[in-house]
Scaffold this motif. Structure first.
Motif, PDB file in Angstrom:
ATOM      1  N   PHE A   1       2.781   1.004 -34.720  1.00  0.00           N
ATOM      2  CA  PHE A   1       1.771   2.492 -33.829  1.00  0.00           C
ATOM      3  C   PHE A   1       1.208   3.257 -34.396  1.00  0.00           C
TER       4      PHE A   1
ATOM      5  N   GLY B   1      -1.907   4.731 -36.967  1.00  0.00           N
ATOM      6  CA  GLY B   1      -2.952   5.356 -35.417  1.00  0.00           C
ATOM      7  C   GLY B   1      -3.074   6.570 -36.526  1.00  0.00           C
TER       8      GLY B   1
ATOM      9  N   TYR C   1      -7.287   5.437 -31.294  1.00  0.00           N
ATOM     10  CA  TYR C   1      -6.844   3.940 -29.804  1.00  0.00           C
ATOM     11  C   TYR C   1      -5.358   3.215 -30.071  1.00  0.00           C
ATOM     12  N   THR C   2      -5.268   3.821 -31.157  1.00  0.00           N
ATOM     13  CA  THR C   2      -4.454   2.634 -31.925  1.00  0.00           C
ATOM     14  C   THR C   2      -3.086   3.817 -32.085  1.00  0.00           C
TER      15      THR C   2
END
Length: 699
Positions: free
Chosen positions: A461, A465, A506-507
């Motif tokens: 993530f 991200g 946001y990731t």
């Protein structure tokens, strides 16, 4: 790590019965004196709970407090970043006004650089440097505590600006004349100027302390070419801080006088020079980049060999390249100023210097790759972050080389291309490196492992991200999007990549949340089902893995004698007739047991927190009313006098040696080589390289 308050007895100090390495030290007591024989100047007695933390001078606790406080501000800075990305997710957004956007934009940079990533590096360096050089503490334990409390109060001071008129709004670089009262009439810039002087003082104190520690407190046999790379690169970082922090402090001091007392240092209309601010800021600001990433260079250089099952390729090249980067880092500051009109000769000189500094950085990347080449790589979470660090920092370095060409830099300097480059260097370098270090040294600090499963999910993530956030910014910059606009129009064509960048942010936030969940859930799992990870869960190479996990409160007893670069590895492995490594011992059999008693340690102190608490009051006095400064001055004098008159040790606590007899600290110098650790013929320990390791000094 809790301190247990015993009943007064004539027994020597001992380790808490929770077990070896629990970190709970029971102080000795002779039961002869009153509880506070020196009144307010008596050293505080050891207690459990929060009191033991606010009075501690233990470098390990201070390192933990540094890192935990920095993580809080990482969350604060991350929330500010999400506000920025949400505002820019689509054209003509109205979540933030132009002025509020400028404040959030500025405070995001200030928080992430000065209040998160620099203190996070300090946390690791505080914890690891004494362990890696075989010392029991830093040279000046009270100064170490003072540096933390100054940082904490300075960070809180800067953020109180939100409640007292608003945050700074001139960018983290705060160029003049935008920083003048004419263009920024509120108090946000004042909080910036005064608060960063306070935080800078913490960094300066810490740097001097750690330099002295490395020079004077290395274990016998710990020559310069046996010091682990984490400590080496941290030492270079401390020299950068020692020379760079005074420069920015001078700039901030001049800015404070311009704003609060009517001076004109940066006022061109009255004989000042706005360009002076840029020179002073970037003389600090470019070494600042290496202040952030240099500790990560060292940590990754210790992590990659462990999980590649190979020694670091070109150890001395890595060290010399780090020293070269530190030296050259002070000669490239004006490549941030190619658009300022400073003249073609200056531009040419700094352009060549910028291209030159890429050489030692490239040497490090090649050494890391050569270390992994042909190794038996174990893809732990720490190794995944270390590899991603190498890849992301290389991308940031390559985009940075393009700025060595003044013609290209002039076109890119005010665009999102610079934002992309900066974050690939700082987040891709510093933050990913520190995440690798967190997973690697976590069992040494807390005695249990973080979950590898959750850690790998969080890693993907964060990495995906990160690239989804900052990769598109290269494109946005080349398309002409300015890095200092709070909104844009639909027809400008920035919609798609801004939306992708916001999704990426946001990731990445989900990845950080999973990391925090990993910390919490691993703690709960350990409490429910404790598992002994042993002293060396990674089959590591450096000497901090020759003591129990978590680290005993006294670190080492006896102080080790070092014979090799990778001392821990050579305790476990030898070579067969063909030169192949073969295991000769398990670390559990050769590591220190962590059950020593009567080890002399510095006593806790109230004076660091008292002295540090005076600085915000002085700051409020400069900004609002000088009577606050009078109160701060009184607190400062009280703390200073208490510091001077405070005894070196708690007079009500006896310090007994391992033989049960009274211990005289003046005899510490006689124990540089503990019994049984004398250098033997063939150990390659030269007399001039053996540094006398005294018990921790008290200042």
């Amino acid at each position: 790590m809790t301190i247990v308050e015993p009943e007064k007895t004539n027994l020597p100090a001992t380790v808490d019965p929770d077990g070896p390495g629990s970190g709970d030290l029971v102080p000795a007591g002779n039961g002869t004196g009153p509880s506070r024989p020196l009144g307010v100047f008596t050293r505080p007695s050891s207690t459990t709970g929060w009191r033991s933390w606010i009075t501690t001078v233990d470098h390990k606790r201070i390192g933990i407090m540094y890192s935990c406080t920095a993580m809080v501000f990482f969350i604060v800075g991350g929330v500010e970043a999400l506000l920025l990305r949400t505002q820019l997710a689509a054209p003509n957004q109205t979540l933030l006004s132009a002025d509020l956007y400028n404040q959030v934009f500025t405070m995001h940079g200030v928080t992430m650089i000065f209040l998160f990533i620099m203190p996070m590096a300090s946390g690791f360096m505080n914890y690891l440097i004494p362990l890696q050089i075989g010392a029991r503490d830093v040279a000046f334990p009270r100064l170490n505590a003072l540096s933390y409390w100054i940082y904490l109060f300075g960070a809180l001071f800067v953020n109180t600006s939100w409640f007292l008129g608003g945050g700074a709004n001139g960018g983290w670089f705060n160029y003049a004349p935008n920083s003048s009262v004419v263009f920024s009439p509120g108090h946000g810039i004042d909080f910036y100027a005064v608060g960063l002087q306070i935080v800078g003082l913490a960094s300066l104190i810490g740097s001097i302390n750690l330099i002295v520690t490395v020079f004077n407190m290395r274990a016998p046999g710990m020559t310069w070419w046996r010091i682990p790379t984490t400590t080496w690169m941290s030492l270079v970082t401390q020299f950068l801080l020692a020379f760079a922090i005074p420069v920015i402090s001078v700039a901030l001091f001049l800015l404070t006088f311009d704003r609060r007392f009517g001076a004109t240092f940066f006022n061109g209309a009255k004989g000042g020079d706005p360009l002076l601010w840029q020179h002073l800021f970037w003389i600090f600001g470019h070494p600042e980049v290496y202040i952030i990433v240099m500790p990560a260079f060292g940590m990754v250089s210790d992590i990659i060999p462990v999980f590649s099952r190979k020694p670091l390729f070109g150890y001395r090249f890595v060290i010399f390249s780090g020293i070269a980067i530190g030296f050259l880092g002070f000669g490239v500051w004006a490549h941030h100023m190619f658009a300022s009109g400073m003249g073609p000769m200056s531009v040419t000189a700094f352009s060549l210097a910028t291209l030159t500094i890429a050489v030692p950085t490239g040497v490090k990347v090649l050494n890391w790759m050569a270390t992994m080449w042909g190794g038996r790589i174990r893809m732990t979470v720490a190794m995944m972050y270390a590899i991603s660090f190498v890849a992301m920092f290389t991308i940031g370095g390559l985009s940075g080389v393009t700025h060595g060409f003044a013609s290209a830099d002039t076109q890119q300097t005010d665009t999102y291309y610079i934002v992309a480059h900066f974050h690939y260097v700082i987040f891709g370098g510093g933050v990913l490196g520190f995440l690798a270090a967190t997973y690697y040294w976590y069992p040494k600090i807390f005695g249990y492992m973080l979950s590898e499963g959750v850690g790998k999910v969080a890693f993907w993530f964060v990495l995906i991200g990160f690239n989804a956030t900052f990769g598109p910014m290269h494109v946005l910059g080349m398309e002409g999007m300015s890095r200092r606009i709070f909104s844009y129009s639909d027809y400008q064509g920035f919609n798609l990549w801004n939306f992708v960048a916001t999704l990426g942010a946001y990731t990445m936030a989900i990845g950080v949340a999973l990391f925090l969940w990993n910390v919490y859930s691993s703690y709960r799992a350990h409490k429910a089902n404790p598992v002994d990870v042993g002293p060396d869960p990674w089959d590591a190479r450096t000497i901090e893995w020759t003591i129990p996990c978590p680290t005993p409160v006294y670190n080492y007893d006896p102080i080790p004698t070092v014979h090799e670069i990778d001392e821990a590895w050579h305790l476990k492995y030898g070579h067969d007739e063909d030169g192949r490594p073969v295991r000769i011992a398990n670390m559990e059999d050769v590591a220190q047991k962590g059950d020593s008693v009567g080890v002399h340690l510095p006593s806790p102190s109230f004076q660091p927190i008292l002295l540090a608490s005076s600085l915000p009051f002085i700051g409020y006095g400069v900004i609002f009313n000088l009577w606050f400064a009078v109160l701060g001055g009184a607190l400062f004098i009280a703390g200073f006098v208490g510091w001077i008159l405070e005894p070196s040790d708690d007079p009500d606590a006896g310090h007994t040696g391992l033989d049960g007899h009274d211990h005289d600290p003046s005899d510490d110098s006689k124990a540089a080589l503990p019994e049984g650790n004398e250098a033997e013929d063939g150990d390659d320990v030269e007399a001039e390289d053996v540094v006398s390791t005294k018990e921790t000094a008290n200042v």
